[in-house]
Structures are given as structure tokens and as C-alpha cells.
Design a protein around this motif. Sequence first.
Motif, mmCIF file in Angstrom:
data_model
loop_
_atom_site.group_PDB
_atom_site.id
_atom_site.type_symbol
_atom_site.label_atom_id
_atom_site.label_comp_id
_atom_site.label_asym_id
_atom_site.label_seq_id
_atom_site.Cartn_x
_atom_site.Cartn_y
_atom_site.Cartn_z
ATOM 1 N N PHE A 66 0.229 3.413 -5.550
ATOM 2 C CA PHE A 66 -0.465 2.185 -5.936
ATOM 3 C C PHE A 66 0.490 0.995 -5.875
ATOM 4 C CE2 PHE A 66 -1.866 -0.879 -9.150
ATOM 5 C CZ PHE A 66 -3.135 -1.163 -8.680
ATOM 6 N N ALA A 67 1.715 1.174 -6.394
ATOM 7 C CA ALA A 67 2.714 0.097 -6.364
ATOM 8 C C ALA A 67 3.083 -0.261 -4.928
ATOM 9 C CB ALA A 67 3.957 0.512 -7.143
ATOM 10 N N LEU A 68 3.208 0.748 -4.067
ATOM 11 C CA LEU A 68 3.502 0.496 -2.656
ATOM 12 C C LEU A 68 2.367 -0.287 -2.005
ATOM 13 C CD1 LEU A 68 5.257 0.993 -0.104
ATOM 14 C CD2 LEU A 68 3.958 3.110 0.210
ATOM 15 N N GLY A 69 1.129 0.094 -2.291
ATOM 16 C CA GLY A 69 -0.027 -0.622 -1.753
ATOM 17 C C GLY A 69 -0.071 -2.061 -2.230
ATOM 18 N N CYS A 70 0.226 -2.278 -3.508
ATOM 19 C CA CYS A 70 0.262 -3.648 -4.044
ATOM 20 C C CYS A 70 1.358 -4.457 -3.372
ATOM 21 C CB CYS A 70 0.484 -3.627 -5.553
ATOM 22 S SG CYS A 70 -0.924 -3.006 -6.477
ATOM 23 N N ALA A 76 1.551 -8.872 2.919
ATOM 24 C CA ALA A 76 0.560 -9.347 3.893
ATOM 25 C C ALA A 76 0.060 -10.741 3.522
ATOM 26 C CB ALA A 76 -0.608 -8.368 3.971
ATOM 27 N N GLY A 77 -0.195 -10.954 2.251
ATOM 28 C CA GLY A 77 -0.642 -12.275 1.808
ATOM 29 C C GLY A 77 0.420 -13.338 2.022
ATOM 30 N N ALA A 78 1.660 -12.991 1.720
ATOM 31 C CA ALA A 78 2.755 -13.952 1.905
ATOM 32 C C ALA A 78 2.960 -14.277 3.384
ATOM 33 C CB ALA A 78 4.033 -13.391 1.305
ATOM 34 N N LEU A 79 2.794 -13.277 4.244
ATOM 35 C CA LEU A 79 2.964 -13.511 5.684
ATOM 36 C C LEU A 79 1.798 -14.293 6.277
ATOM 37 C CD1 LEU A 79 4.396 -10.062 6.812
ATOM 38 C CD2 LEU A 79 5.628 -12.229 6.651
ATOM 39 N N GLN A 80 0.619 -14.161 5.696
ATOM 40 C CA GLN A 80 -0.562 -14.845 6.219
ATOM 41 C C GLN A 80 -0.668 -16.282 5.716
ATOM 42 O OE1 GLN A 80 -2.513 -14.063 8.587
ATOM 43 N NE2 GLN A 80 -4.188 -15.484 8.333
ATOM 44 N N LEU A 81 -0.082 -16.551 4.576
ATOM 45 C CA LEU A 81 -0.229 -17.862 3.951
ATOM 46 C C LEU A 81 0.180 -19.034 4.838
ATOM 47 C CD1 LEU A 81 -1.402 -18.789 1.327
ATOM 48 C CD2 LEU A 81 0.884 -18.800 0.345
#
Length: 188
Positions: A66-70, A76-81
Amino acid sequence: AAVSVLGRKVPEWDLLLIALGPLMWLALWLMLTRTRFGLWVRAATQDRDMLAALGVNPQTVFTAVFALGCGLAGLAGALQLPREPANLGLDLLTIGDAFVVVVVGGMGSLSGAFLASLLIGVIQTFAVAIDYSILQLLTDLGVKLADSAKQNTMLQLSVSQAAPVLPYLLLVLILIFRPRGLLGKRDV
């Protein structure tokens, strides 16, 4: 800054993302198939009691996954921002895209999800680039249509206008012809 690729300007950030996608997939695949942690993850999903009997706490393994997925979602969010600003509807777009990718690729198949994401990306990119309608196609093929058919809005719909719906159409086709996804395994 942009780099010229085949006569077109491509942002350096996009090139970085293109390189990072396969690298992250490879790193995750290697971790899940070549490490003790990956062995524990696979064992925990198949037989928790046996894993616990071997002295590994399945709850700890699930918490780590779960921690790895988070962490991966945050990355992914930081790279897409930089490509798209954060907004209140971004989560719904992401969840819809992720659902389509997972189902088309096959539940539990990391390689299938990667293949599905590439396939969906290519389909959407070409669909946006093609400004052609069914009416134009039929006309080019020499099909004689009645005036009422030429006024039909569905026939006038261009491929680029239908691009947002195409991943869901692919999802429906995959569910009809290959319900377990592109690389999903059959349950035994």
C-alpha cells in the motif's frame, strides 16, 4: 525548453516522461519478480496463512505494498503536474483512465497494464490527429447517400470528436472478446 524530434518541437519534460514510464515499469517488474519482497507479495496474494507459517507477517507485506502504491501515485502526480495544473476534477479523470488501463491490460498483470496504457495512448493520439468523419469516409468510397443521411449528426461526427470515448469503446470490445484482458491470466 524543447528538442527537435523528426522536425517537430517536443518539450524536454515530455521526453523525460517517455523515458521514465518504461523505466518505472521495469523497476517495478524486477522488484516483483526478482526480489524476496516480490516473492512475499505474490505469496501473500495467493496464500496468506502459508506465508504467515513461514514467519512473514502478511499484514506488514500488504502495508508495504500500500505504501509503495501511494508513493508511486504521488510520484505520478508530481511528474504530471508540470504538464497539467491541479484541479478539482483531476481525480475523476485519473480514476477513469486507471480503471480502463487495468481492465484492458488484465487484472493483476503489470505488463498488461503497461501494454494497455501504450495502446490507449496511441489510439487517442491518432484519433485526435485524424479529423475525418464517417460521412467523409463513405463519400470517399463512392457511397451514394440520401440528403437526410448527409444531415445525420452521427455520420458527421469526426474521429477527433469521438477521441475521449475511444478508450471506453476499447474497454467494451476487450470485455466482449477477451474478458480477462490483454495479458490477464485465466483463473484455474
